[in-house]
Design an enzyme around this catalytic site. Structure first.
Site, PDB file in Angstrom:
ATOM      1  CB  THR A 155      -0.939   0.026   1.220  1.00  0.00           C
ATOM      2  OG1 THR A 155      -0.171   0.029   2.425  1.00  0.00           O
ATOM      3  CG2 THR A 155      -1.866  -1.183   1.218  1.00  0.00           C
ATOM      4  CG  ASP A 156      -0.933   4.762  -1.832  1.00  0.00           C
ATOM      5  OD1 ASP A 156      -1.711   4.632  -0.859  1.00  0.00           O
ATOM      6  OD2 ASP A 156      -1.326   5.149  -2.945  1.00  0.00           O
ATOM      7  CB  ALA A 157       1.215   7.896   1.949  1.00  0.00           C
TER       8      ALA A 157
END
Length: 154
Positions: free
Chosen positions: A21-23
């Site tokens: 996942t990203d931020a």
């Protein structure tokens, strides 16, 4: 040696981990390509071929091109189904159609990937070995038959 490939088009189940996942807490766009790569690798394994053995035999597969379309985000802990279908089989390349869905069936990402067969030592195009080509051809025929059955049923 080849595995029995008398089922539906190949699908791999995968779980979304924090590292995917990203931020914003959703799967980073390029990681969908990693899920697709894993599914193609497992398809080859399901057909009875081991990529490490193929590499020793001077055969590797490299991605030539990718087209992807993103429909909805996947999130941490989601369970995904990564599908693989052989669209086109040529002498030294294979075009795959791939879909990533949530386990509930919601389409998240779809794409086409063109993979080339090359020599491991010089990265020059080479013919896909006959046994592997035959296995891909059989997998493609099964996918086409299932697609035809679904079309007639609707």
């Amino acid at each position: 040696m080849r595995a029995d490939n008398s089922g539906p088009p190949f699908a791999l189940r995968a779980r979304v981990y924090f590292e995917d996942t990203d931020a914003g807490g959703i799967v980073y766009y390029v990681n969908y390509l990693k899920f697709m790569e894993r599914a193609r690798t497992e398809l080859v394994r399901s057909l009875g071929f081991d990529q490490s053995v193929l590499q020793v035999e001077n055969i590797i597969f490299v991605v030539h091109s990718v087209a992807a379309r993103y429909h909805a985000p996947a999130r941490l802990d989601d369970e995904l189904v990564v599908g693989v279908e052989v669209l086109e089989l040529r002498r030294a390349s294979i075009r795959f159609r791939q879909q990533i869905t949530h386990v509930d069936g919601k389409l998240l990402c779809e794409g086409e990937v063109l993979v080339a067969c090359v020599s491991a030592d010089q990265y020059k195009p080479r013919a896909i070995p006959a046994a592997l080509s035959d296995a891909f051809r059989a997998a493609r025929a099964i996918s086409s038959q299932i697609e035809g059955d679904a079309t007639r049923a609707s």
